[in-house]
Design an enzyme around this catalytic site. Structure first.
Site, mmCIF file in Angstrom:
data_model
loop_
_atom_site.group_PDB
_atom_site.id
_atom_site.type_symbol
_atom_site.label_atom_id
_atom_site.label_comp_id
_atom_site.label_asym_id
_atom_site.label_seq_id
_atom_site.Cartn_x
_atom_site.Cartn_y
_atom_site.Cartn_z
ATOM 1 N N HIS A 1 1.536 2.422 -3.548
ATOM 2 C CA HIS A 1 0.672 3.077 -4.260
ATOM 3 C C HIS A 1 1.034 4.663 -3.577
ATOM 4 O O HIS A 1 0.731 5.514 -4.591
ATOM 5 C CB HIS A 1 -0.588 2.727 -3.751
ATOM 6 C CG HIS A 1 -1.194 1.530 -4.276
ATOM 7 N ND1 HIS A 1 -1.218 1.299 -5.564
ATOM 8 C CD2 HIS A 1 -1.512 0.409 -3.685
ATOM 9 C CE1 HIS A 1 -1.409 -0.092 -5.910
ATOM 10 N NE2 HIS A 1 -1.831 -0.542 -4.723
ATOM 11 N N ASP B 1 3.524 -4.275 -5.925
ATOM 12 C CA ASP B 1 4.172 -5.703 -5.142
ATOM 13 C C ASP B 1 5.730 -5.445 -5.442
ATOM 14 O O ASP B 1 6.236 -5.764 -4.449
ATOM 15 C CB ASP B 1 3.524 -6.907 -6.291
ATOM 16 C CG ASP B 1 2.137 -7.423 -5.996
ATOM 17 O OD1 ASP B 1 1.689 -6.717 -4.996
ATOM 18 O OD2 ASP B 1 1.734 -7.979 -6.895
ATOM 19 N N GLU C 1 0.767 -1.161 -0.075
ATOM 20 C CA GLU C 1 0.130 -0.061 -0.188
ATOM 21 C C GLU C 1 0.787 1.372 0.001
ATOM 22 O O GLU C 1 0.213 2.260 -0.619
ATOM 23 C CB GLU C 1 -1.156 -0.002 1.357
ATOM 24 C CG GLU C 1 -1.866 -1.247 1.184
ATOM 25 C CD GLU C 1 -2.785 -1.392 0.025
ATOM 26 O OE1 GLU C 1 -3.197 -0.168 -0.643
ATOM 27 O OE2 GLU C 1 -3.082 -2.476 -0.626
#
Length: 419
Positions: free
Chosen positions: A281, A359, A278
């Site tokens: 992102h 990832d 996360e």
């Protein structure tokens, strides 16, 4: 130059801007995930887990595709025949055919009619989720969430409809320009306000309790150079057993949200791996990228609708004389539905590339491909994922790389870095 000429020029400019933004901001390449590693990862998963995941998605598939088909047919029937316009007119009749009643109440009636006709498929889906143990909600809780969703949609829809048709009346020749700017601004606004105003309607968020895990997550975010307002825990367990985490918001509203089910099911190291994803992102400004491309796409759609709205055969099908009439709103919905259907595989591809980059960020940040792979196995098991779904379905709508693709990427990373 006429308004139509300016609209054509604007459409071309927005299209170029969208292509340039996509080329520069979307990671079209992806980390290596050799098919041989994918097959090896698939063989490493428990046979019963794979079978259960595939059975679960096989049970969901008829409801999902039926809902899509029925929703599209309803949109086309209402939009490409006079039926939708008649519904809008009928709803406005008790209010002396006032344009606000037709625009807002008639528009909402058309939207919710489509929702009502696809409601049985949503109930079918909930039945499957309950049968497989993924849903923890009873029918009362499910219905309450559905009503909340309708309420939020009604508020946002009413504001958008009122704003759109007000602009049409105030600027009948240039409404497309103001509408495009307004649509883009709305996308940006929702990126800020949805995490703060709408997400709490469905979940309760509390700061992650003080302890070693929170300390490690905050420390990892600092090492990563990612400004995160907070790490919150969502009470997802009141409706699902699925595990997840996500990043939402922009600037001062950005936060990482972790499901309480994830804290319950996963080890601290696995939670750290998920949060590292996360943070990827946030590091790569994926929410900003999505907001920018969404704003450009929304503006482009408004201009395209204006240009299509002058096509006489289309107007005759809908039984209207102009695209800006409230009675033509079902036609707008039909055109948007078709455009959304065509855009689905492109949006899915973009999402998969963005998720694959996150990832890779998680692997680089933690340097722990073993835990990353273990987390993917756990995610697949708890969430009843099909670890290697049918290729056509994956290409059509999958927002994330498949489980075996993510496990293969971890194995490729381990080989490259000697882990």
């Amino acid at each position: 130059m006429s308004p139509r000429g300016w609209a054509v020029l604007t459409l071309a400019g927005l299209l170029v801007a969208l292509v340039v933004a996509g080329a520069l901001l979307i990671p079209w390449g992806r980390p290596p995930a050799p098919r041989a590693d994918q097959l090896a990862a698939l063989r490493a998963l428990p046979v019963e887990q794979v079978a259960r995941g595939r059975a679960f998605h096989g049970a969901l598939r008829p409801a999902g595709w039926s809902a899509l088909a029925v929703g599209l047919v309803v949109a086309l029937v209402l939009g490409l025949t006079p039926l939708g316009g008649r519904i809008v007119t009928l709803v406005g009749r008790p209010f002396h055919d006032h344009w606000i009643a037709q625009a807002v109440l008639g528009g909402l009636a058309v939207m919710f009619l489509a929702d009502l006709l696809t409601l049985p498929f949503a109930a079918w889906r909930q039945t499957v989720l309950t049968r497989y143990g993924l849903s923890t909600q009873g029918w009362a809780g499910w219905a309450a969430d559905l009503l909340r969703s309708y309420a939020v949609s009604a508020v946002i829809g009413a504001l958008v409809l009122l704003g759109f048709y007000s602009v049409v009346r105030l600027a009948p020749r240039w409404w497309w320009a103001f509408g495009a700017a307004g649509a883009a601004a709305l996308v940006v606004l929702l990126s800020f306000v949805l995490p703060v105003l709408v997400e709490p309607v469905f979940n309760r968020f509390t700061p992650m309790e003080q302890g070693p895990l929170r300390t490690e997550l905050i420390s990892m975010a600092a090492r990563d150079g990612v400004p995160v307002r907070d790490v919150l825990v969502a009470d997802a367990s009141r409706r699902t057993r699925a595990v997840n985490a996500y990043v939402s918001g922009l600037g001062p509203t950005r936060r990482v949200v972790v499901y309480d089910t994830l804290l319950r099911e996963a080890t601290p190291e696995e939670v750290t791996s998920v949060v590292a994803h996360e943070l990827g992102h946030a590091k790569d400004r994926d929410v900003w990228t999505g907001t920018l491309t969404g704003a450009l796409g929304a503006a482009l759609a408004v201009v395209a609708l204006y240009l299509l709205g002058s096509w006489a055969p289309l107007l005759r099908l809908a039984g209207v004389d102009r695209i800006t009439a409230p009675a033509a709103f079902p036609l707008l919905i039909a055109l948007i539905s078709v455009a959304g259907l065509l855009a689905t595989p492109v949006q899915a591809l973009v999402s998969r590339r963005v998720e694959a980059r996150a990832d890779a960020h998680a692997l680089a940040l933690t340097g722990d491909p073993v835990t990353f792979e273990a987390m993917q196995r756990r995610l697949a098991g708890v969430n009843l994922a099909d670890p290697d779904p049918p290729r056509w379905e994956h290409l059509w709508s999958a927002s994330h790389p498949s489980t075996v693709e993510r496990m293969a990427a971890a194995r490729a990373y381990a080989r490259e870095h000697g882990r």
